[in-house]
Design a protein around this motif. Structure first.
Motif, PDB file in Angstrom:
ATOM      1  N   ARG A  88       0.998  -1.129  -0.217  1.00 46.55           N
ATOM      2  CA  ARG A  88       0.069  -0.137   0.002  1.00 46.55           C
ATOM      3  C   ARG A  88       0.718   1.298   0.176  1.00 46.55           C
ATOM      4  NH1 ARG A  88      -2.299   1.302   6.067  1.00 46.55           N
ATOM      5  NH2 ARG A  88      -0.270   1.535   7.175  1.00 46.55           N
ATOM      6  N   SER A  89       0.263   2.300  -0.442  1.00 43.22           N
ATOM      7  CA  SER A  89       1.063   3.708  -0.568  1.00 43.22           C
ATOM      8  C   SER A  89       1.011   4.087   1.008  1.00 43.22           C
ATOM      9  CB  SER A  89       0.440   4.505  -1.387  1.00 43.22           C
ATOM     10  OG  SER A  89       0.373   4.198  -2.617  1.00 43.22           O
ATOM     11  N   PHE A  90       2.088   4.830   1.352  1.00 41.68           N
ATOM     12  CA  PHE A  90       2.134   5.542   2.790  1.00 41.68           C
ATOM     13  C   PHE A  90       0.649   6.284   2.839  1.00 41.68           C
ATOM     14  CE2 PHE A  90       3.256   7.240   6.682  1.00 41.68           C
ATOM     15  CZ  PHE A  90       4.361   6.594   7.120  1.00 41.68           C
ATOM     16  N   PRO A  91       0.123   5.789   4.190  1.00 44.92           N
ATOM     17  CA  PRO A  91      -1.284   6.515   4.442  1.00 44.92           C
ATOM     18  C   PRO A  91      -1.206   7.907   4.552  1.00 44.92           C
ATOM     19  CG  PRO A  91      -0.645   4.942   5.994  1.00 44.92           C
ATOM     20  CD  PRO A  91       0.202   4.786   4.967  1.00 44.92           C
ATOM     21  N   ALA A  92      -2.335   8.766   4.156  1.00 40.22           N
ATOM     22  CA  ALA A  92      -2.472  10.088   4.555  1.00 40.22           C
ATOM     23  C   ALA A  92      -2.663  10.426   6.054  1.00 40.22           C
ATOM     24  CB  ALA A  92      -3.454  10.772   3.706  1.00 40.22           C
TER      25      ALA A  92
END
Length: 259
Positions: free
Chosen positions: A160-164
């Motif tokens: 996953r992308s680094f979360p906001a």
């Protein structure tokens, strides 16, 4: 487990770190150099530990992982190559083990047992393919250490992308909201709209692990006396994965937030 787990040796560890960076792109963010790492002060409850967990060896001690499935087996070795056996109790345990995939998923906080052979053992399940960071957090000769190594699970990994930034999470029916005031992070925990008073867990009302984006630098912070607020010297402009653990009605719950 459907995918066999491979150990990452020292040389393979370097390949893995760069491999994950290439494959994942911006998933875990930029790498850091040791010279960039701030070193806040140490202390008991209410104080911040220094940034640690960036290397497999430190201060003459090294982490050696022997097996990962169906249980994790590892040894802390001294400069003479012998297994270290004298560990001090810290937060009611002689060893705290944090395991998390390189994209921040699959967080586990485990407490291995030390065997007569000097090796630590704990059951470990890694359900998804990918690279996992293993942090051994302990105290030896009055000094706190966090040594870390990577292990991998074979298979096609989707990171996953680094979360906001996220100041709220719901876990096991509990709503957790974070309020930041300077270096202090306070967590409000409710269930069904009613405030929850946490129970003592490992000698405290709550525990917080912070992992920095990019290198997953490890910051294990413990609470102030109220159990739900923490002094956390986090770099401005840098995102952190925050794992808050608290106990209520005899069960430990984990909330995941991002600052």
């Amino acid at each position: 487990m459907s995918a066999p787990v491979k150990l990452a040796g020292f040389a393979a560890l370097l390949v893995l770190v760069f491999g994950v960076a290439v494959a994942a792109g911006d998933v875990i963010g930029p790498d850091r150099q040791a010279s960039e790492i701030p070193q806040p002060g140490m202390g008991e409850h209410g104080a911040v530990d220094p940034i640690r967990g960036l290397s497999i060896a430190e201060g003459g001690l090294s982490l050696e992982v022997a097996e990962t499935s169906p249980e994790l087996v590892f040894t802390i070795r001294g400069e003479d190559g012998e297994a270290v056996r004298d560990f001090e109790v810290e937060h009611e345990r002689r060893m705290h083990l944090i395991v998390v995939r390189r994209d921040g998923t699959g967080f586990q906080h485990l407490h291995p047992e030390l065997g007569a052979d000097g090796a630590w053992r704990t059951p470990l399940t890694l359900p998804e393919p990918g690279a996992y960071r293993v942090f051994a957090d302990f105290n030896h000769d009055g000094t706190s250490y966090t040594l870390a190594a990577d292990v991998t699970v074979d298979g096609a990994a989707t990171y996953r992308s680094f979360p906001a930034p996220a100041s709220a999470d719901t876990t096991d029916g509990y709503d957790v909201r974070m309020r930041a005031d300077g270096e202090q992070l306070r967590f409000d925990i409710t269930r069904g709209g009613a405030p929850v008073e946490t129970e003592e867990y490992l000698g405290a009302g709550g525990h917080l692990v912070a992992l920095r984006e990019g290198d997953l630098a490890f910051l294990h912070v413990h609470p102030n006396d109220d159990g739900v607020s923490f002094e956390a010297d986090l770099e401005p402009g840098t995102r952190y994965l925050l794992y808050l653990q608290f106990q209520h009605e005899g069960r430990v719950h984990t909330a995941e937030l991002v600052r």
